[in-house]
Write an enzyme that holds these catalytic residues in place. Structure first.
Site, PDB file in Angstrom:
ATOM      1  N   GLU A 186       0.798  -1.230   0.000  1.00  0.00           N
ATOM      2  CA  GLU A 186       0.000   0.000   0.000  1.00  0.00           C
ATOM      3  C   GLU A 186       0.830   1.280   0.000  1.00  0.00           C
ATOM      4  O   GLU A 186       0.279   2.369  -0.167  1.00  0.00           O
ATOM      5  CB  GLU A 186      -1.006  -0.007   1.157  1.00  0.00           C
ATOM      6  CG  GLU A 186      -0.421   0.014   2.559  1.00  0.00           C
ATOM      7  CD  GLU A 186      -0.311  -1.377   3.170  1.00  0.00           C
ATOM      8  OE1 GLU A 186      -0.178  -2.356   2.410  1.00  0.00           O
ATOM      9  OE2 GLU A 186      -0.350  -1.472   4.417  1.00  0.00           O
ATOM     10  N   ASN A 187       2.153   1.162   0.172  1.00  0.00           N
ATOM     11  CA  ASN A 187       2.977   2.354   0.032  1.00  0.00           C
ATOM     12  C   ASN A 187       3.213   2.720  -1.436  1.00  0.00           C
ATOM     13  O   ASN A 187       3.910   3.700  -1.712  1.00  0.00           O
ATOM     14  CB  ASN A 187       4.310   2.192   0.771  1.00  0.00           C
ATOM     15  CG  ASN A 187       5.064   0.945   0.389  1.00  0.00           C
ATOM     16  OD1 ASN A 187       4.478  -0.123   0.238  1.00  0.00           O
ATOM     17  ND2 ASN A 187       6.360   1.073   0.205  1.00  0.00           N
TER      18      ASN A 187
END
Lengths: 233, 208
Positions: free
Chosen positions: B46-47
């Site tokens: 999710e980064n």
């Protein structure tokens, strides 16, 4: 108009005031604006509120501004890697507003896009939604979150041309584009300022309209969790 | 009882070919070791990455290439990078088929608590609230009981929630249970565990 400055200190001239709101790019220690953070430490500006996913580690990244007690409040999703942060928070010296990571990113993006608020499913039914407006759409409940407009954005890219058109490298992009977008003024630091025309206009990640001041410098790029695998044979 | 690897292997059976999946920290990070043959999934970090590869060889670590746990990783031929707002747009927008996450407590209505214990150090929710709110199917992998032997599969969570009515399936060291109307339904029982033991270890209502 010249956007290129000689140093972070020069680039921040006239922009800083006590109590200001700063949006910072980076995820963990990846893609953080190391040069601007160092210059903020030297400036002595106080009572800052910082919107940033994390707050660095002890003695590095935004952790440096904790050591000098320049931060009044953090707006973050995860702050676990920092003993000084916990000490200041538990003693009441430091305010903390937890935002879910996607909500924080969207608050920055929205603020930069002229959207003062948006509805999201994230956090409905949790403490995050306490005291916020709820609204049902198509049978589901959403919570109103506000866009963020920062007095200053500090971000880091890989390369930019002198007009501020920028490209990022791998997962160092993270919060940098939305943070850049939400600042009234954005200071971008890069590893290399390349000549106009040398970046493919079709491959620009962040157009220069969002970048007001630009500096080039050297970066430590510290690794937070070095994990490797063994070579076979 | 299943050990950590057996739980991860069981969770890997949930993976559908051709889908995009997000794995949380802890036991879920072991799931890629057990992806069944013939199944291809694309892992989201999710980064800001789709197509997460394995850890790098020593000496090939890149500070610009990390996962959501801040560990150094590698890219694959199908990898794409993007910013955090885009990343959570695809999560919130339901484009990610499944998330496999750890849990401190789960309730019989699918409430999940996995981000804070009041009175202890609070590190933050990171992306967990966005994931459980937005991802199509949420599978949690957890120990059935805490260190004191108390059930973590409850009628109602006692800890602050990460999300309400978000969990679809629980994979614990004692078996697999689905969240269904009225409570939890036993799907599978781990080797060496009896149904009576699983029921006794579960505070939540079990429906047949």
């Amino acid at each position: 108009m010249n956007k290129v400055y000689g140093s972070a200190k020069e680039a921040l001239d006239g922009l800083l005031f006590d109590g200001m709101l700063i949006a910072a790019g980076g995820f963990g220690l990846c893609g953080i604006p190391e040069l601007a953070i160092e210059a903020l430490v030297e400036s002595g500006v106080k009572d800052i509120t910082i919107a940033s996913n994390n707050c660095g580690v002890d003695g590095f990244g935004l952790g440096k501004l904790l050591d000098t007690k320049q931060i009044k409040k953090m707006i973050s999703s995860y702050v676990g890697e920092n003993a000084e942060f916990m000490r200041q928070y538990l003693s009441g010296e430091l305010e903390l507003e937890f935002n879910p990571q996607g909500t924080l990113a969207e608050r920055m993006r929205a603020g930069g896009c002229g959207i003062p608020g948006f509805y999201t499913k994230t956090g409905v039914g949790t403490v995050v939604a306490d005291g916020k407006e709820l609204k049902d759409f198509d049978g589901e409940t959403y919570v109103l979150e506000r866009g963020i407009v920062a007095d200053l954005s500090i971000v880091k890219a890989w390369k930019a041309d002198p007009s501020g058109n920028a490209i990022f490298r791998k997962t160092a992009r993270n919060f940098n584009p939305p943070a850049a977008m939400c600042g009234k003024v954005c200071l971008m630091e890069v590893e290399e300022i390349v000549p106009l025309g040398s970046l493919d206009p079709d491959a620009i990640h962040l157009p220069g309209i969002y970048v007001h001041r630009l500096i080039q410098g050297e970066f430590e790029k510290r690794i937070e969790q070095r994990t490797t695998r063994k070579r076979e044979g | 009882m299943w050990d950590r690897n057996q739980m991860a292997a069981r969770a890997a059976k949930e993976l559908q070919d051709g889908t995009y999946v997000n794995l949380g920290i802890g036991i879920p990070t072991l799931v890629p070791n057990f992806i069944p043959e013939g199944v291809t999934v694309t892992l989201q970090s999710e980064n800001g990455m789709l197509g997460m590869g394995p850890f790098p060889y020593e000496g090939e670590e890149d500070p610009d290439l990390i996962n959501a746990g801040k560990q150094t990783i590698t890219e694959l031929p199908q990898t794409a990078y993007f910013d955090s707002a885009t990343s959570f747009g695809m999560i919130r927008g339901g484009k990610i088929a499944m998330a496999i996450l750890g849990a401190m407590e789960v309730s019989e209505t699918g409430d999940l608590a996995n981000w804070m214990i009041p009175g202890k150090l609070v590190k933050g929710m990171g992306g967990a609230m966005d994931l459980v709110a937005g991802v199509k199917r949420v599978v949690v992998v957890m120990d059935h009981a805490n260190k004191h032997g108390e059930s973590k599969v409850l009628k109602a969570c006692t800890l602050p929630l990460t999300g309400r009515a978000v969990v679809d399936r629980i994979i614990s060291n004692m078996g697999v249970m689905d969240v269904v109307p009225g409570g939890l339904k036993i799907v599978e029982i781990a080797d060496g565990v009896t149904e009576a033991e699983l029921r006794a270890a579960t505070e939540a209502t079990i429906v047949d």
